[in-house]
Design an enzyme around this catalytic site. Sequence first.
Site, mmCIF file in Angstrom:
data_model
loop_
_atom_site.group_PDB
_atom_site.id
_atom_site.type_symbol
_atom_site.label_atom_id
_atom_site.label_comp_id
_atom_site.label_asym_id
_atom_site.label_seq_id
_atom_site.Cartn_x
_atom_site.Cartn_y
_atom_site.Cartn_z
ATOM 1 N N ASN A 81 37.896 8.073 -61.218
ATOM 2 C CA ASN A 81 39.200 8.180 -61.867
ATOM 3 C C ASN A 81 39.687 6.835 -62.401
ATOM 4 O O ASN A 81 39.467 5.794 -61.786
ATOM 5 C CB ASN A 81 40.241 8.730 -60.880
ATOM 6 C CG ASN A 81 40.035 10.202 -60.584
ATOM 7 O OD1 ASN A 81 39.420 10.907 -61.365
ATOM 8 N ND2 ASN A 81 40.541 10.651 -59.449
ATOM 9 N N HIS A 82 40.357 6.862 -63.533
ATOM 10 C CA HIS A 82 41.026 5.693 -64.097
ATOM 11 C C HIS A 82 42.530 5.896 -63.979
ATOM 12 O O HIS A 82 43.020 7.025 -64.052
ATOM 13 C CB HIS A 82 40.648 5.509 -65.564
ATOM 14 C CG HIS A 82 39.231 5.087 -65.765
ATOM 15 N ND1 HIS A 82 38.808 4.402 -66.882
ATOM 16 C CD2 HIS A 82 38.119 5.251 -64.999
ATOM 17 C CE1 HIS A 82 37.515 4.166 -66.806
ATOM 18 N NE2 HIS A 82 37.073 4.687 -65.670
ATOM 19 N N ASN A 83 43.237 4.794 -63.781
ATOM 20 C CA ASN A 83 44.690 4.881 -63.690
ATOM 21 C C ASN A 83 45.277 5.302 -65.037
ATOM 22 O O ASN A 83 44.928 4.753 -66.081
ATOM 23 C CB ASN A 83 45.261 3.532 -63.258
ATOM 24 C CG ASN A 83 46.698 3.636 -62.805
ATOM 25 O OD1 ASN A 83 47.567 4.029 -63.579
ATOM 26 N ND2 ASN A 83 46.954 3.271 -61.564
#
Length: 212
Positions: A81-83
């Site tokens: 996941n990426h912010n």
Amino acid sequence: MTIPSPNNLYPLPDIPRTVLLKPLVKNPQIEIGEYTYYDDPFHAEEFEHRNVLYNFGPEKLVIGRYCALAEGVRFIMSGANHNMSGVSTFPFTIFGGIWAEKTLDIALGAPSRGDTVVGNDVWIGYQALIMPGVRIGDGAIIAAGSVVVADVPAYAVVGGNPGKVLRKRYSDEEIAVLERIAWWDWPVEKVTEHVRVIMAGTVEELAAVAEG
């Protein structure tokens, strides 16, 4: 004939494409139940590296007993996941230096969907992709090539991208009975004694065994 051992990496003599995952996997973030197997003609022994991806965070992959995983089944973990709290999703932090100093708190604050959990007696078909934090219920079937982005109820058949419930294998009342029976928790000797009913019997017949 002896009962197959859950500790035998290769349960089928001279067929290295099929491995039991419990004796294979060493990563403590991956928990596998007895008799769950993975089938792959080329990379069966590399399951925890090739099939459990982006496993960088504290989240676990938990898979129950007696599950069947076909070639190419992959689990995307929360480390992928990426912010998304700001304008950019670019992971500046991972490149270190001043970027990491300025953004570490942002990276550590990225949301997590938690552990990925697969129940017992689950069949996951060829090249299926399981996304982070998904929970798959007991007795479910995931069709080949599916992308599972949401939780799967017990004894549901799921297919497509994104994966959707195509049908239930049993009625709600029968599913409740099967969950209560939980044959996968029986001692292997009892499973062996009643393996024909488990494999080909009705819910009523299995319930009779459980109550006997």
